[in-house]
Design a protein around this motif. Sequence first.
Motif, PDB file in Angstrom:
ATOM      1  N   UNK A  11     -19.721 -35.169 -45.439  1.00  0.00           N
ATOM      2  CA  UNK A  11     -18.598 -35.629 -45.178  1.00  0.00           C
ATOM      3  C   UNK A  11     -18.543 -36.406 -43.969  1.00  0.00           C
ATOM      4  N   UNK A  12     -17.840 -37.679 -43.946  1.00  0.00           N
ATOM      5  CA  UNK A  12     -17.677 -38.323 -42.626  1.00  0.00           C
ATOM      6  C   UNK A  12     -16.521 -39.073 -42.424  1.00  0.00           C
ATOM      7  N   UNK A  88     -12.960 -45.079 -47.025  1.00  0.00           N
ATOM      8  CA  UNK A  88     -12.675 -43.933 -48.123  1.00  0.00           C
ATOM      9  C   UNK A  88     -13.062 -44.629 -49.548  1.00  0.00           C
ATOM     10  N   UNK A  89     -13.195 -45.953 -49.783  1.00  0.00           N
ATOM     11  CA  UNK A  89     -13.731 -46.435 -51.102  1.00  0.00           C
ATOM     12  C   UNK A  89     -14.978 -46.146 -51.130  1.00  0.00           C
ATOM     13  N   UNK A  90     -15.941 -45.865 -50.141  1.00  0.00           N
ATOM     14  CA  UNK A  90     -17.421 -45.620 -50.160  1.00  0.00           C
ATOM     15  C   UNK A  90     -17.523 -44.257 -50.997  1.00  0.00           C
ATOM     16  N   UNK A 119     -18.749 -38.265 -48.956  1.00  0.00           N
ATOM     17  CA  UNK A 119     -17.167 -38.164 -48.836  1.00  0.00           C
ATOM     18  C   UNK A 119     -16.748 -38.959 -47.504  1.00  0.00           C
ATOM     19  N   UNK A 120     -15.737 -39.747 -47.442  1.00  0.00           N
ATOM     20  CA  UNK A 120     -15.528 -40.490 -46.549  1.00  0.00           C
ATOM     21  C   UNK A 120     -13.859 -40.212 -46.234  1.00  0.00           C
ATOM     22  N   UNK A 121     -13.721 -39.457 -45.382  1.00  0.00           N
ATOM     23  CA  UNK A 121     -12.235 -38.886 -45.192  1.00  0.00           C
ATOM     24  C   UNK A 121     -11.875 -38.427 -43.679  1.00  0.00           C
ATOM     25  N   UNK A 122     -10.689 -38.755 -43.414  1.00  0.00           N
ATOM     26  CA  UNK A 122     -10.058 -38.005 -42.053  1.00  0.00           C
ATOM     27  C   UNK A 122      -9.595 -36.595 -42.073  1.00  0.00           C
TER      28      UNK A 122
END
Length: 122
Positions: A11-12, A88-90, A119-122
């Motif tokens: 997760x990043x 996020x689309x990555x 996972x790209x999310x805040x």
Amino acid sequence: QVQLVESGGRLVQPGGSLRLSCAASGGTLRSYVMGWFRQAPGKERETVASISWNGGKIYYPESVKGRFTVSRDNAENMVYLQMNSLVPDDTAIYYCAAAGGLYRDPRHYDYWGQGTQVTVSS
């Protein structure tokens, strides 16, 4: 027959960076063109990079060009994907794969790893 194992996914936050690694065994990496691919839920598998046997020819689709960098170390039997400015689309499972020719289409790749989740999310 080459076996491939990916690592480095996690997760990043958006805007962050990750480096994925792909370790090859059971074969000589320099014999293969290597590719990185990704697949998000409900979407087709997408090519994100390919690199020729000696690294002299590299392909990126427009969606990642300027943000992703593929590299290989044939002596160490390793392939890497440096991913910067993540969005996020990555978000997807990322796979490395090996092919006998310089292909972009994942259908031409013969050997695949099990994938690593990004996972790209805040």
